[in-house]
Design an enzyme around this catalytic site. Structure first.
Site, PDB file in Angstrom:
ATOM      1  N   LYS A   1     -29.092  -3.391  -0.712  1.00  0.00           N
ATOM      2  CA  LYS A   1     -30.258  -2.508  -0.751  1.00  0.00           C
ATOM      3  C   LYS A   1     -31.132  -2.656   0.488  1.00  0.00           C
ATOM      4  O   LYS A   1     -31.802  -1.706   0.903  1.00  0.00           O
ATOM      5  CB  LYS A   1     -31.098  -2.797  -1.998  1.00  0.00           C
ATOM      6  CG  LYS A   1     -30.407  -2.425  -3.296  1.00  0.00           C
ATOM      7  CD  LYS A   1     -31.206  -2.928  -4.485  1.00  0.00           C
ATOM      8  CE  LYS A   1     -30.511  -2.633  -5.801  1.00  0.00           C
ATOM      9  NZ  LYS A   1     -31.249  -3.181  -6.962  1.00  0.00           N
TER      10      LYS A   1
ATOM     11  N   HIS B   1     -32.101 -18.247 -11.210  1.00  0.00           N
ATOM     12  CA  HIS B   1     -31.316 -17.899 -12.395  1.00  0.00           C
ATOM     13  C   HIS B   1     -31.686 -18.770 -13.575  1.00  0.00           C
ATOM     14  O   HIS B   1     -32.192 -19.884 -13.428  1.00  0.00           O
ATOM     15  CB  HIS B   1     -29.810 -17.981 -12.119  1.00  0.00           C
ATOM     16  CG  HIS B   1     -29.317 -19.317 -11.669  1.00  0.00           C
ATOM     17  ND1 HIS B   1     -29.022 -20.344 -12.537  1.00  0.00           N
ATOM     18  CD2 HIS B   1     -29.071 -19.803 -10.432  1.00  0.00           C
ATOM     19  CE1 HIS B   1     -28.592 -21.390 -11.852  1.00  0.00           C
ATOM     20  NE2 HIS B   1     -28.627 -21.097 -10.568  1.00  0.00           N
TER      21      HIS B   1
END
Length: 115
Positions: free
Chosen positions: A60, A102
């Site tokens: 992105k 995470h």
């Protein structure tokens, strides 16, 4: 240096775990180095998921759209800091910074591209 791109992504760890069960799926998305590193860890799917999120974030943030995920590699320096390399001539003058995070359920990453 000037910021020319910013990307972020979040992925469910279960999604990557399910993907990993499909023959050949990991080798289409990850480099051998990424697969070996992640599968050697206790929480292997979390490590794969955070690398997937990082690849999405970098994708992105890059100023060009056509690049295979396998050409974006997420590794760790000796101190544990994540590092991204992009196997594409168009990225040779770019600096890519990435932050990974995470949990058992989610993996997230943010990437900043500078020139």
């Amino acid at each position: 240096m000037q910021v020319i791109g910013l990307g972020t992504d979040i992925v469910e760890v279960k999604r990557i775990e399910a993907l990993a069960q499909k023959p050949g799926a990991l080798s289409r998305l990850f480099t051998q180095k990424e697969i070996q590193y992640s599968l050697a860890r206790k929480n292997k799917y979390e490590h794969l998921a955070v690398r997937f999120a990082a690849k999405e974030a970098v994708f992105k943030a890059l100023p060009f759209a056509e690049i295979a995920f396998k050409n974006i590699q997420v590794t760790n320096l000796e101190n544990g800091r994540p590092q991204v390399t992009v196997a594409d001539e168009r990225a040779k003058d770019l600096v890519i910074l990435v932050s990974l995070s995470h949990t058992k359920e989610y993996a997230a990453a943010t990437a900043v591209v500078q020139k």
